[in-house]
Design an enzyme around this catalytic site. Structure first.
Site, PDB file in Angstrom:
ATOM      1  CB  SER A   1     -27.855   7.521  25.740  1.00 52.28           C
ATOM      2  OG  SER A   1     -26.829   7.731  24.957  1.00 52.28           O
TER       3      SER A   1
ATOM      4  CE  LYS B   1     -27.502   1.808  20.316  1.00 54.30           C
ATOM      5  NZ  LYS B   1     -26.022   2.027  20.749  1.00 54.30           N
ATOM      6  CG  ASP B   2     -32.406   7.751  22.362  1.00 50.83           C
ATOM      7  OD1 ASP B   2     -32.730   9.165  23.039  1.00 50.83           O
ATOM      8  OD2 ASP B   2     -31.681   7.651  21.722  1.00 50.83           O
ATOM      9  NE  ARG B   3     -37.767   3.736  30.704  1.00 48.77           N
ATOM     10  CZ  ARG B   3     -38.295   3.885  31.741  1.00 48.77           C
ATOM     11  NH1 ARG B   3     -37.619   4.571  32.719  1.00 48.77           N
ATOM     12  NH2 ARG B   3     -39.330   3.030  32.454  1.00 48.77           N
TER      13      ARG B   3
END
Length: 352
Positions: A346, A77-79
Site C-alpha cells: 500500500s 503502510k508500505d512494506r
C-alpha cells in the site's frame, strides 16, 4: 495503470530512484487525536521497518492472546519503508498484555494506551512523509517543478498500489462484474475499490487534458476545505470562482455508485461523457451497492519542504487520509522504484 493519465505540470523530465533503502521512505501516521486512556481497546503505536501491516497485526494478536480479527488498523503502510502506525486491539475486560515480546530489530513498540472506540480503516487525519530520491538525472528544472507542486498541487490520482500488480485487481473486478462470485469480503471490497478508483482517475485526467483542473464548469460539485461537506451551483458566480482561487473550496470528481451525481449541468454531462465507455464498470459498482461519493480533483501537499543535494532529493510533506505519496512523486519526476523482491502492499492511504 497510470501511464496514460494526464500530468498537471506536463511530463516530468527529471529521473530518480525511490526506495533504494527502506529508510528512503518514512511514513508517520497522524490520528489527529490522542487515545483517551480508558476503554476496552488498546491503541498501540508501532515503528516497523521492512514489515507489512497484516504481519505485525498478527504478532500483536498472538502477544495479546486474541483472534487476529480483534486487531485493526487505520490504513495499510508500505512494506519497504520505515513506518510509524497505530494498531487497535480489542481487549474487553482483559489486563494489559506484554507487547514487548513482538519487538525486534525491525519492530518497536512506541506507545500503548487505552481508548473507548475501535480503530477503523480511515480513522486518521493523515500521514507525514519523508522521502529520499536518489540517482537524480536531468534535474535542471526540478526546483521549479517543486515550487509549482507546492503552490498548485498534483492530480489526486489513486496510486498503482490500488490496482494490484499488473492491474490484477481490475481484472478480478471485471470478472466479478461478469458474474464470478467472490466469497472473500475483503477481496471483494478491494476489487470494487480498484474499479471505482480507475473511473475517478479517468475523470481527473480528462479535466486536466481539457484545461479544467482549476476552472469551474456550471454545476461543478465543490468540497469545503478541511471537511467533506459538498455543494454544487448550476449558475457560476464570481464569488464561487474567488472561493476556488483562494482554496476555500476544492473541485471534486465522482466516486461512482448508486444515486444521482452530486454535480449538475455541464459538470455532470462532462463526467458522464468521460465514463460512457465504462458503462459496464459503472453498472457493476451500482449493483454492488456502492453509493455516489466525491473526492477532491487535486491534491496539495501540506508542510512541504525539500533539500536538493547533488543527486539526492529529500522531500517532506503531509497528506490527508486517502491520498497517495506516489501521486506526488509521479508529478515530480519519472521515479523508478527499486525492486526488493516483493510487492509493496500500500501507500499509506486510508482505504477510501
Amino acid at each position: 495503470m497510470l501511464e496514460q493519465l494526464s500530468y498537471l505540470h506536463g511530463v516530468p523530465a527529471a529521473k530518480g530512484i525511490l526506495k533504494a533503502e527502506a529508510s528512503d521512505f518514512v511514513v508517520v501516521e497522524d490520528l489527529g487525536f490522542e487515545p483517551c486512556g480508558e476503554g476496552e481497546h488498546i491503541f498501540v503505536r508501532v515503528r516497523k521497518t521492512g514489515e507489512n501491516t497484516a504481519w505485525v497485526a498478527g504478532l500483536l494478536a498472538d502477544a495479546a492472546g486474541v483472534n487476529r480479527n480483534a486487531v485493526t488498523w487505520a490504513g495499510l503502510k508500505d512494506r519497504h519503508a520505515v513506518t510509524e502506525q497505530w494498531f487497535g486491539i480489542h481487549l474487553p475486560g482483559k489486563a494489559e498484555p506484554d507487547l514487548s515480546v513482538v519487538e525486534s530489530d525491525s519492530i518497536q513498540i512506541l506507545q500503548a494506551r487505552r481508548h473507548n472506540r475501535k480503530l477503523r480503516v480511515g480513522y486518521l487525519k493523515g500521514n507525514h512523509f519523508t522521502l529520499r530520491l536518489t540517482g537524480l538525472a536531468q534535474a535542471d528544472g526540478l526546483e521549479a517543478r517543486l515550487q509549482a507542486i507546492a503552490t498548485q498541487g498534483v492530480p489526486n490520482y489513486y496510486g498503482e498500489q490500488r490496482f494490484g500488480r499488473g492491474g490484477n485487481n481490475l481484472e478480478a473486478a471485471k470478472a466479478m462484474f461478469a458474474g464470478k462470485r467472490i466469497k472473500d469480503r475483503n477481496k471483494r471490497s478491494l476489487y470494487l475499490s480498484a474499479a471505482r478508483s480507475m473511473l475517478f482517475n479517468a475523470i481527473v485526467s480528462a479535466r486536466i487534458e481539457q484545461g479544467l483542473a482549476h476552472q469551474l464548469l456550471a454545476g461543478d460539485c465543490v468540497m469545503l476545505k478541511g471537511s467533506h461537506s459538498i455543494f454544487s451551483e448550476e449558475v457560476l458566480t464570481p464569488e464561487l470562482a474567488a472561493r476556488l482561487a483562494s482554496g476555500d473550496v476544492q473541485l471534486t470528481a465522482s466516486l461512482w455508485g448508486r444515486g444521482r451525481l452530486a454535480s449538475q449541468g455541464a459538470a455532470a454531462e462532462f463526467e458522464q461523457a468521460v465514463l460512457a465507455p465504462y458503462a459496464e464498470w459503472c453498472d457493476g459498482l451500482e449493483k454492488a451497492g456502492l453509493d455516489q461519493d466525491r473526492r477532491p480533483l487535486l491534491l496539495k501537499p501540506e508542510q512541504m519542504s525539500w533539500l536538493l543535494d547533488g543527486e539526492v532529493l529529500t522531500l517532506s510533506f503531509f497528506l490527508p487520509a486517502g491520498a497517495f505519496a506516489t501521486s506526488v512523486v509521479r508529478e515530480l519526476m519519472q521515479a523508478e522504484e527499486a525492486d526488493h523482491g516483493f510487492r509493496n502492499q500500500s501507500d499509506a492511504n486510508s482505504g477510501q
